[in-house]
Design a protein around this motif. Structure first.
Motif, short mmCIF file in Angstrom:
data_model
loop_
_atom_site.label_atom_id
_atom_site.label_comp_id
_atom_site.label_asym_id
_atom_site.label_seq_id
_atom_site.Cartn_x
_atom_site.Cartn_y
_atom_site.Cartn_z
N SER A 64 0.81 -1.22 0.00
CA SER A 64 0.00 0.00 0.00
C SER A 64 0.84 1.26 0.00
O SER A 64 0.29 2.36 -0.15
CB SER A 64 -0.92 0.01 1.23
N HIS B 141 1.80 -1.58 -9.28
CA HIS B 141 0.89 -1.77 -10.41
C HIS B 141 1.65 -1.86 -11.73
O HIS B 141 1.27 -2.63 -12.62
CB HIS B 141 -0.13 -0.64 -10.47
N TRP C 289 -4.06 -6.82 1.31
CA TRP C 289 -4.07 -5.74 0.31
C TRP C 289 -3.94 -6.34 -1.09
O TRP C 289 -4.66 -5.93 -2.02
CB TRP C 289 -2.92 -4.77 0.58
N HIS D 121 -6.89 -6.03 -3.97
CA HIS D 121 -6.65 -5.32 -5.22
C HIS D 121 -6.36 -6.27 -6.38
O HIS D 121 -5.96 -5.82 -7.46
CB HIS D 121 -5.49 -4.34 -5.04
N GLU E 13 -6.84 3.73 2.22
CA GLU E 13 -8.10 3.52 1.52
C GLU E 13 -9.26 3.63 2.51
O GLU E 13 -9.18 3.14 3.63
CB GLU E 13 -8.11 2.15 0.85
N THR F 271 -3.12 1.47 -13.67
CA THR F 271 -4.27 0.57 -13.76
C THR F 271 -5.32 1.12 -14.71
O THR F 271 -6.35 0.47 -14.92
CB THR F 271 -4.90 0.36 -12.38
#
Length: 1108
Positions: free
Chosen positions: A648, A655, A692, A696, A780, A918
């Motif tokens: 995170s 990503h 996490w 995701h 988040e 993403t």
């Protein structure tokens, strides 16, 4: 018990040898035999267990006879003695070294300070619930139920018909084959039931805990339904037998047909359910009474065989008494259709007769289905089930042989023909009696015919009663596991027996519906297939668990064989198709659909099934096989170790790495910590990271390393992460944008990490984005945070302007000056709901709809939906969006929301930057500056990116350095030919001829200003550390390389300012030649205020080939 045996198993006290004699003279309770303890593992050993580990004392006395005090062993050590509670309740190891609790490893290895040993008087581990209900032993709970279910209506109405069709010999074979299947299944079930404690759920529990929730849930649901429908079949069978009895006396209720079955069946069903609802104890008592009636009926038949026919009427109907010639005539088969009037169509055969008989072998799971109501399921299920199979098999053999010895196949029933035995001649008449033609053979042979009717009633009612109890119990266990949606309400239990009353209501409705049909002939094969599917999976469970060699597979029942279980599973499957192939296909289709539902839902259960063990075995075997295969360039895959810390903390870096490895290769998230972490802290970090990654949907492993320094922790990861050929070959790092202001040891650590990677022959990638990579201060938002932020925004939206991006978002304090280059984020808007007022979450929208149309439209007006460039929702005449538009808004996929440490919501453009890799990238180019041949990795990674949906709109542009300025055309042609052979699509190839040209003075001046703070004065040069500063000698020695990088910066600004992404060959820092500040200055010169930039260097090993 002998003295030797008492001493051997004297385990309730810890005594020294000197005091054993004194201890044995005290008035202590008798020590139970070890066999008695093992035979009753679920019964609480009141005298033995409390003393184990709690009253274990030592005698600290003298030989002078002085009275001494006993001290508890718990007061002398933090250790705990083995106890049953420690293994019954897994939470018992989580609460420290209290009484009755196992201490953790930290409690023993790192004792907490100021804690007195042995003073804790905590309670024992939590016992399992449901302890005060009625519990049954193996006779009443298993044997009686199995006997009543196996001895069904087939015994009285169809077993003599089997003899008439197949003959005595083939009938014996049919009965033997059916019982072989059930015996093998019972052996497999015994192995499973003795491999640990069995809870409520019976068949479902055993299969689900062995093969996993997918197959277990499918069989549990089908088995519950099949058992419920089978109950209706038994009720209808009872009603039809009652109709026959009434019809023989000229009586009827309504019409003597279907309506009678419906009325009597409904009344019977209500009575049976009343017995079950009253309680399991009354139901068990009713079962015993029914079993007595059934046994008396069978004995009545056997006595009638030896008594023989009592009159000519019985003789004319085919009952001739024991007769050797009749037995010889009935030895062989005579398959025919029902009745003599048939004209030869659809004759019976071995397998059709077998399909009719096989339901008489089912019912072996009746005891296992109420495993939660047994005192000792692991002991009761094998003993009761196997004995029931043995008893029923023997009874079938006796009845088959006796039926074939006393009854002829065909008889006219004409009393006048009894004298000359011509009643067997059916040439000119239709025979209605005999083994083949009559279903009342056992009533005819018995001494007292009504007893057979009573036995038939007992068989049907007992089977119905057992099915009515079993179906809700199995369904309740399934509902409690929450494998399927919308059925959890039926898992609730009531009373001390945890009775599933809601399940009884549901079962009553299902059974009543099928009972009202009164015609279940077409449904019977499906039910039989459901039972056979359960039997097949029980055998498969045993075979699968044995095959995997799981250490936890330790059944106390030893009389099983994995290959025998496999044969049993194959036989069950084959019988399913032989009985009726289309019902077998239907059953398998339903199982597959239910399997896929559970597999898609992925319930949060972990039962340690054999399928999990198989995954381990397959993975281990595959890794071992892979390690024996020599690497080849055609099988190269970029396996990435991304040094991003916690997942995170740097989402863009993670990503981007995942966009390369997705569905293709290995990705390991490396987290380096300078300070040593305790195991509890490490476990917490691993748990958070795994959660996490799962949330995701990033398929990656998480690896944590702590060491005396960050660079050593990173080197540890590079050396140890992976297994066999599954280990990283590329290290991906984020660009350290604070290199010019960070402490010298941080810069040295970063620079040393790059050296370590190259020293281990790993490829290295460094990613830089202008907005930075570190978002560790952003968290988040949960749904509660979202609602609170929405509420705050609604109260302050008029008075407070939008908050700009906070500078404390990242630890990369890059200047926020506007870049001359376009933003690295895509020009295509990224649909966000990140605004000051956001009512568009599913819960908020639902609340708005319930409050009324006006609030919904107001929420839609203030919401930020979808594409930022898209037109707003079409408004109504009063300026509000339409109701249909608001509903369309609710169907859009909600984006994640983030907040700052102070609770403020992160603006949308910042979230766009964080999640840039993403998002679908705008149409553009990926500029590849393949400066030097590193094995082709600089070319391969951009190609892989273009194969991803996110980058599919981007084309490759390749830039290469020209060796000679006057030979550009030939070098350009050779490069195009090389890329074509590599089968890499590209839009353009550009040769750069003047990289050796001297840079402009302004560029050189900017570079000198960049490194001015790191220059070392000549008098400080001697003995200085290269990582601490840049010496004049170093600048002179590396002047040409420095100018080349400055010139590359000018070329980048000239050619790649509008690119969507840039990949360039990373310069290698020669060990002992270039200092950390100068090397970072080179990287800063190349990447400053540019689009997203990846500096990449392979390990000089080919990763591309043009050979097939």
């Amino acid at each position: 018990m002998s003295q030797d045996k008492r001493q051997r198993f004297h385990v309730n006290r810890v005594d020294t040898q000197d005091q054993r004699g004194d201890a044995e003279t005290t008035h202590s309770p008798p020590i139970p035999d070890i066999e008695e303890i093992c035979d009753s593992p679920t019964s609480p050993p009141s005298d033995l267990e409390p003393n184990m580990g709690t009253h274990s004392g030592t005698l600290s006395g003298t030989h002078s006879g002085t009275q001494s005090t006993f001290r508890s062993l718990r007061q002398l050590t933090r250790e705990a003695l083995p106890r049953l509670d420690h293994y019954r309740n897994l939470a018992s190891i989580m609460h420290g070294p209290e009484a009755h609790q196992r201490p953790t490893l930290d409690d023993l290895h790192q004792p907490p300070p100021n804690k007195v040993v042995g003073t804790s008087r905590g309670g024992g581990g939590e016992e399992e619930g449901g302890g005060d209900g009625v519990k049954f032993g193996w006779v009443q709970g298993v044997l009686v139920r199995c006997l009543l279910n196996i001895w069904g209506v087939i015994l009285f109405l169809r077993l003599p018909w089997v003899v008439g069709q197949a003959g005595v010999l083939e009938a014996l074979l049919i009965v033997t084959c059916g019982n072989v299947v059930t015996t093998i299944t019972a052996l497999s079930m015994s192995a499973i039931s003795t491999n640990g404690q069995i809870k409520a759920g019976g068949t479902y529990y055993m299969i689900s805990r062995s093969l996993g929730p997918e197959l277990g849930g499918a069989i549990g649901l089908l088995f519950s339904l099949a058992t419920a429908v089978a109950a209706s079949m038994y009720v209808v069978g009872f009603c039809e037998s009652l109709n026959d009895l009434l019809g023989s006396h000229g009586l009827q209720v309504i019409d003597g047909d279907v309506n009678d079955v419906r009325l009597v069946g409904s009344i019977t069903l209500v009575v049976l359910f009343a017995i079950c609802v009253i309680g399991m104890e009354w139901e068990a008592r009713a079962q015993v009474v029914l079993l007595v009636v059934l046994v008396v009926a069978i004995v009545d038949f056997v006595i009638g065989v030896f008594v023989g026919p009592l009159n000519d009427d019985e003789l004319s109907r085919g009952f001739v008494g024991l007769n050797g010639s009749v037995l010889a005539e009935n030895l062989y088969s005579d398959y025919r259709s029902e009745g003599q009037e048939a004209d030869g169509e659809q004759h019976q055969g071995f397998f059709t007769v077998f399909s009719v008989f096989f339901p008489a072998c089912t019912g072996i799971l009746a005891g296992a289905n109420i495993s939660g109501d047994l005192k000792d399921p692991s002991n009761a299920i094998p003993k009761g089930t196997l004995l029931a199979i043995l008893v029923t098999y023997a009874s079938y053999l006796v009845i088959l042989v006796l039926s074939g010895a006393v009854m002829v196949r065909d008889a006219t029933g004409n009393v006048t023909q009894a004298a000359n035995w011509s009643f067997t001649n059916c040439t000119d008449t239709v025979c209605e009696y005999g083994l083949v033609n009559s279903s009342q053979v056992m009533e005819l042979v018995s001494v007292f015919g009504p007893l057979v009717y009573a036995g038939c009633f007992a068989a049907t009612l007992s089977s119905a009663l057992a099915s009515i109890v079993s179906a809700p119990k199995v369904f309740q266990a399934l509902c409690k596991d929450r494998l399927y949606p919308y059925i959890q309400v039926f898992g609730k239990g009531y009373g001390r027996n945890d009775e599933p009353y809601l399940g009884y209501v549901l079962a009553f409705i299902i059974i009543l519906l099928f009972t009202l049909l009164a015609r279940l002939d077409s449904i019977a094969p499906i039910i039989t297939n459901f039972f056979l599917a359960a039997y097949a999976l029980i055998n498969l469970s045993t075979f699968h668990a044995s095959l995997q060699h799981i250490p936890s597979w330790r059944p106390t029942f030893k009389y099983y064989n994995k290959w025998l279980s496999l044969i049993g599973g194959v036989m069950c499957t084959a019988i399913m198709f032989l009985i009726q192939w289309w019902t077998a296909l239907l059953t398998l289709t339903i199982i597959i659909l239910l399997y896929l539902i559970v597999a898609h839902r992925r319930p949060d259960v972990n039962w340690g099934s054999s399928t999990q063990a198989q995954m381990y075995s397959i993975a281990l075997s595959s890794v071992m096989s892979l390690s024996q295969i020599e690497e080849h360039v055609k099988t190269y895959r970029p396996q990435i170790l991304v040094l991003c810390g916690a997942p995170s903390a740097r989402p863009p870096l993670l990503h981007f790495a995942y966009s390369i490895t997705k569905n293709m290769s290995l990705l390991v998230v490396g987290h380096c910590l300078k300070d040593q972490q305790s195991q509890r802290e490490r476990s917490s970090l691993v748990s958070e990271a795994s959660e996490w990654l799962s949330q995701h949907k990033v398929r990656a492993f998480y690896a944590l390393a702590d060491g005396p320094s960050m660079e050593l922790a990173a080197r540890t990861l590079m050396c140890t992460v992976g297994l066999g050929k599954l280990r990283p070959n590329l290290v991906l790092m984020g660009y350290k944008a604070t290199w010019h202001s960070c402490p010298a040891e941080e810069l040295h650590s970063y620079f040393t990490t790059i050296h370590y990677a190259f020293g281990l022959h790993l490829a290295v990638g460094i990613l830089r984005v202008e907005d930075g990579l570190d978002y560790s201060n952003v968290t988040e938002m949960t749904q509660d945070d979202d609602d609170a932020a929405t509420y705050n925004a609604q109260n302050t939206i008029i008075t407070r302007p939008p908050k700009p991006v906070s500078s404390n978002l990242t630890v990369d304090p890059e200047p926020a000056e506007p870049s001359v280059m376009p933003s690295s984020s895509s020009a295509v808007s990224f649909g966000h709901y990140q605004c000051e007022q956001d009512p568009c979450s599913s819960s908020s929208l639902t609340k708005a709809i319930t409050l009324g149309f006006q609030k919904l439209t107001q929420a839609a007006m203030t919401g930020y939906i979808g594409d930022r460039t898209s037109p707003p929702l079409s408004p109504t005449e009063d300026g509000h969006p339409s109701f249909l538009g608001a509903l369309k808004m609710s169907k859009k996929k909600l984006e994640p929301m983030y907040k700052l440490p102070d609770g403020e919501r992160v603006p949308p453009h910042t979230v766009d930057a964080m999640l840039r890799f993403t998002r679908k990238q705008a149409k553009g180019t990926i500029d590849v500056w393949w400066l030097y041949d590193d094995g082709g990795l600089t070319m391969l990674i951009p190609y892989i990116l273009t194969t991803r949906a996110v980058w599919s709109s981007c084309k490759l542009r390749v830039f290469c350095l020209a060796n000679k300025k006057d030979d550009l055309a030939s070098e350009h042609r050779r490069m195009i030919e090389l890329l074509c052979k590599f089968r890499i699509d590209f839009s353009d190839v550009v040769m750069v001829p003047d990289v050796t040209r001297r840079p402009r003075e302004e560029s050189i001046k900017d570079f000198n200003n960049l490194i001015s703070g790191f220059k070392v004065l000549p008098d400080e040069d001697a003995g200085g550390n290269r990582c601490d500063g840049i010496t004049e000698a170093e600048l002179v020695a590396l002047k040409d390389k420095t100018n080349r990088h400055i010139r590359l910066r000018e070329l980048l600004l000239e050619h790649s300012r509008e690119a969507s992404f840039i990949v360039m060959t990373l310069p290698i820092p020669a060990l002992g030649t270039v200092s950390a500040p100068l090397y970072m200055a080179w990287l800063e010169t190349l990447t400053h205020q540019m689009p997203p930039f990846l500096l990449l260097r392979g390990n000089q090993t080919s990763v591309l080939t043009f050979y097939s």
